[in-house]
Scaffold this motif. Structure first.
Motif, PDB file in Angstrom:
ATOM      1  N   THR A  91      27.625  61.893 -35.033  1.00  0.00           N
ATOM      2  CA  THR A  91      28.547  62.169 -36.139  1.00  0.00           C
ATOM      3  C   THR A  91      27.748  62.288 -37.431  1.00  0.00           C
ATOM      4  OG1 THR A  91      28.900  59.854 -36.693  1.00  0.00           O
ATOM      5  CG2 THR A  91      30.371  60.816 -35.022  1.00  0.00           C
ATOM      6  N   ALA A  92      28.343  62.934 -38.426  1.00  0.00           N
ATOM      7  CA  ALA A  92      27.666  63.114 -39.709  1.00  0.00           C
ATOM      8  C   ALA A  92      27.331  61.760 -40.337  1.00  0.00           C
ATOM      9  CB  ALA A  92      28.543  63.940 -40.646  1.00  0.00           C
ATOM     10  N   GLU A  93      28.245  60.805 -40.235  1.00  0.00           N
ATOM     11  CA  GLU A  93      28.013  59.480 -40.804  1.00  0.00           C
ATOM     12  C   GLU A  93      26.842  58.779 -40.110  1.00  0.00           C
ATOM     13  OE1 GLU A  93      28.727  56.278 -43.415  1.00  0.00           O
ATOM     14  OE2 GLU A  93      29.339  58.367 -43.455  1.00  0.00           O
ATOM     15  N   TYR A  94      26.793  58.888 -38.782  1.00  0.00           N
ATOM     16  CA  TYR A  94      25.714  58.255 -38.029  1.00  0.00           C
ATOM     17  C   TYR A  94      24.385  58.926 -38.372  1.00  0.00           C
ATOM     18  CZ  TYR A  94      23.551  55.680 -34.215  1.00  0.00           C
ATOM     19  OH  TYR A  94      22.771  54.834 -33.489  1.00  0.00           O
ATOM     20  N   ARG A  95      24.373  60.257 -38.500  1.00  0.00           N
ATOM     21  CA  ARG A  95      23.141  60.977 -38.874  1.00  0.00           C
ATOM     22  C   ARG A  95      22.694  60.551 -40.273  1.00  0.00           C
ATOM     23  NH1 ARG A  95      25.694  65.461 -36.671  1.00  0.00           N
ATOM     24  NH2 ARG A  95      26.159  66.249 -38.743  1.00  0.00           N
ATOM     25  N   ARG A  96      23.650  60.348 -41.203  1.00  0.00           N
ATOM     26  CA  ARG A  96      23.317  59.920 -42.555  1.00  0.00           C
ATOM     27  C   ARG A  96      22.656  58.539 -42.521  1.00  0.00           C
ATOM     28  NH1 ARG A  96      25.160  57.163 -46.871  1.00  0.00           N
ATOM     29  NH2 ARG A  96      27.039  56.355 -45.910  1.00  0.00           N
ATOM     30  N   ILE A  97      23.203  57.639 -41.726  1.00  0.00           N
ATOM     31  CA  ILE A  97      22.613  56.299 -41.582  1.00  0.00           C
ATOM     32  C   ILE A  97      21.196  56.400 -41.017  1.00  0.00           C
ATOM     33  CG2 ILE A  97      22.783  54.110 -40.309  1.00  0.00           C
ATOM     34  CD1 ILE A  97      25.877  54.477 -40.503  1.00  0.00           C
ATOM     35  N   MET A  98      21.030  57.216 -39.998  1.00  0.00           N
ATOM     36  CA  MET A  98      19.711  57.362 -39.378  1.00  0.00           C
ATOM     37  C   MET A  98      18.704  57.957 -40.367  1.00  0.00           C
ATOM     38  SD  MET A  98      19.997  55.928 -36.542  1.00  0.00           S
ATOM     39  CE  MET A  98      18.445  56.347 -35.811  1.00  0.00           C
ATOM     40  N   ASP A  99      19.151  58.909 -41.208  1.00  0.00           N
ATOM     41  CA  ASP A  99      18.262  59.485 -42.218  1.00  0.00           C
ATOM     42  C   ASP A  99      17.826  58.433 -43.225  1.00  0.00           C
ATOM     43  OD1 ASP A  99      18.404  61.968 -41.044  1.00  0.00           O
ATOM     44  OD2 ASP A  99      19.945  62.739 -42.410  1.00  0.00           O
ATOM     45  N   ILE A 100      18.752  57.563 -43.637  1.00  0.00           N
ATOM     46  CA  ILE A 100      18.421  56.497 -44.591  1.00  0.00           C
ATOM     47  C   ILE A 100      17.401  55.545 -43.984  1.00  0.00           C
ATOM     48  CG2 ILE A 100      19.330  54.449 -45.767  1.00  0.00           C
ATOM     49  CD1 ILE A 100      21.961  56.057 -46.126  1.00  0.00           C
ATOM     50  N   VAL A 101      17.643  55.134 -42.760  1.00  0.00           N
ATOM     51  CA  VAL A 101      16.732  54.188 -42.097  1.00  0.00           C
ATOM     52  C   VAL A 101      15.369  54.831 -41.860  1.00  0.00           C
ATOM     53  CG1 VAL A 101      16.342  52.858 -39.980  1.00  0.00           C
ATOM     54  CG2 VAL A 101      18.598  52.868 -41.053  1.00  0.00           C
ATOM     55  N   ALA A 102      15.360  56.061 -41.387  1.00  0.00           N
ATOM     56  CA  ALA A 102      14.091  56.739 -41.104  1.00  0.00           C
ATOM     57  C   ALA A 102      13.299  56.983 -42.384  1.00  0.00           C
ATOM     58  CB  ALA A 102      14.345  58.057 -40.382  1.00  0.00           C
ATOM     59  N   GLY A 103      13.985  57.191 -43.513  1.00  0.00           N
ATOM     60  CA  GLY A 103      13.291  57.469 -44.769  1.00  0.00           C
ATOM     61  C   GLY A 103      12.858  56.234 -45.525  1.00  0.00           C
ATOM     62  N   ALA A 104      13.267  55.070 -45.074  1.00  0.00           N
ATOM     63  CA  ALA A 104      12.918  53.832 -45.789  1.00  0.00           C
ATOM     64  C   ALA A 104      11.476  53.451 -45.497  1.00  0.00           C
ATOM     65  CB  ALA A 104      13.855  52.703 -45.369  1.00  0.00           C
ATOM     66  N   ASN A 105      10.813  52.893 -46.493  1.00  0.00           N
ATOM     67  CA  ASN A 105       9.431  52.450 -46.291  1.00  0.00           C
ATOM     68  C   ASN A 105       9.353  50.941 -46.070  1.00  0.00           C
ATOM     69  OD1 ASN A 105      10.040  51.568 -48.830  1.00  0.00           O
ATOM     70  ND2 ASN A 105       8.323  52.539 -49.854  1.00  0.00           N
ATOM     71  N   LYS A 106      10.517  50.307 -45.833  1.00  0.00           N
ATOM     72  CA  LYS A 106      10.559  48.870 -45.556  1.00  0.00           C
ATOM     73  C   LYS A 106      11.833  48.606 -44.733  1.00  0.00           C
ATOM     74  CE  LYS A 106      12.922  47.874 -49.869  1.00  0.00           C
ATOM     75  NZ  LYS A 106      12.945  47.151 -51.109  1.00  0.00           N
ATOM     76  N   PRO A 107      12.006  47.408 -44.203  1.00  0.00           N
ATOM     77  CA  PRO A 107      13.225  47.113 -43.448  1.00  0.00           C
ATOM     78  C   PRO A 107      14.466  47.356 -44.301  1.00  0.00           C
ATOM     79  CG  PRO A 107      11.620  45.379 -43.125  1.00  0.00           C
ATOM     80  CD  PRO A 107      11.073  46.288 -44.195  1.00  0.00           C
ATOM     81  N   VAL A 108      15.534  47.810 -43.667  1.00  0.00           N
ATOM     82  CA  VAL A 108      16.763  48.155 -44.384  1.00  0.00           C
ATOM     83  C   VAL A 108      17.844  47.154 -44.005  1.00  0.00           C
ATOM     84  CG1 VAL A 108      18.481  49.947 -44.747  1.00  0.00           C
ATOM     85  CG2 VAL A 108      16.124  50.587 -44.332  1.00  0.00           C
ATOM     86  N   MET A 109      18.516  46.609 -45.018  1.00  0.00           N
ATOM     87  CA  MET A 109      19.611  45.675 -44.774  1.00  0.00           C
ATOM     88  C   MET A 109      20.904  46.447 -44.605  1.00  0.00           C
ATOM     89  SD  MET A 109      18.496  42.520 -44.895  1.00  0.00           S
ATOM     90  CE  MET A 109      19.906  41.529 -45.319  1.00  0.00           C
ATOM     91  N   ALA A 110      21.755  45.960 -43.737  1.00  0.00           N
ATOM     92  CA  ALA A 110      23.080  46.556 -43.530  1.00  0.00           C
ATOM     93  C   ALA A 110      24.121  45.555 -43.999  1.00  0.00           C
ATOM     94  CB  ALA A 110      23.290  46.880 -42.063  1.00  0.00           C
ATOM     95  N   LYS A 111      25.264  46.053 -44.449  1.00  0.00           N
ATOM     96  CA  LYS A 111      26.321  45.137 -44.857  1.00  0.00           C
ATOM     97  C   LYS A 111      27.604  45.536 -44.159  1.00  0.00           C
ATOM     98  CE  LYS A 111      27.910  47.611 -48.926  1.00  0.00           C
ATOM     99  NZ  LYS A 111      28.272  47.526 -50.311  1.00  0.00           N
ATOM    100  N   ASN A 112      28.459  44.550 -43.937  1.00  0.00           N
ATOM    101  CA  ASN A 112      29.762  44.832 -43.347  1.00  0.00           C
ATOM    102  C   ASN A 112      30.681  45.385 -44.402  1.00  0.00           C
ATOM    103  OD1 ASN A 112      29.017  43.860 -40.866  1.00  0.00           O
ATOM    104  ND2 ASN A 112      29.637  41.768 -41.313  1.00  0.00           N
ATOM    105  N   SER A 113      31.435  46.385 -44.067  1.00  0.00           N
ATOM    106  CA  SER A 113      32.346  46.973 -45.052  1.00  0.00           C
ATOM    107  C   SER A 113      33.755  46.484 -44.785  1.00  0.00           C
ATOM    108  CB  SER A 113      32.344  48.482 -44.950  1.00  0.00           C
ATOM    109  OG  SER A 113      31.052  48.963 -45.186  1.00  0.00           O
TER     110      SER A 113
END
Length: 113
Positions: A91-113
């Motif tokens: 899905t577009a949302e899942y691809r957006r999340i994957m792009d954010i994680v792949a582009g990060a240069n350090k561990p990425v925190m997730a939060k519950n919405s």
């Protein structure tokens, strides 16, 4: 030289020396505080990594491209199923999340919405 002159000169000398010693003591106190902070940080790092013998687990090695990615969930459940034929694109949302994680240069925190 009379006693009064000697006493005044000696008091001035000692006052100057005391001021130098106070400055030196202040510098030593600052260094002691820095070393105490370093001990705390190193102690936390050593506790978390078994003295550097194991990593913190913050950065995982890249998986082999042809192997499925297994993500453990609660009680070892997998959160991401194996990709199978006919599953469709992400899905577009899942691809957006994957792009954010792949582009990060350090561990990425997730939060519950």
């Amino acid at each position: 030289m009379d006693v009064l002159t000697w006493a005044i000169e000696r008091r001035v000398q000692l006052a100057e020396r005391a001021e130098l010693l106070r400055k030196e003591l202040a510098e030593i106190d600052v260094e002691v505080a820095r070393l105490e902070a370093a001990e705390v940080v190193f102690g936390q790092w050593a506790e978390g990594t078994d003295g550097g013998r194991r990593s913190l687990g913050l950065v995982e090695p890249e998986p082999e491209p042809d192997l499925p990615v297994v993500t453990p969930g609660a009680a070892g459940m997998r959160l991401v199923p194996d990709r199978v034929e006919g599953m469709g694109l992400l899905t577009a949302e899942y691809r957006r999340i994957m792009d954010i994680v792949a582009g990060a240069n350090k561990p990425v925190m997730a939060k519950n919405s």
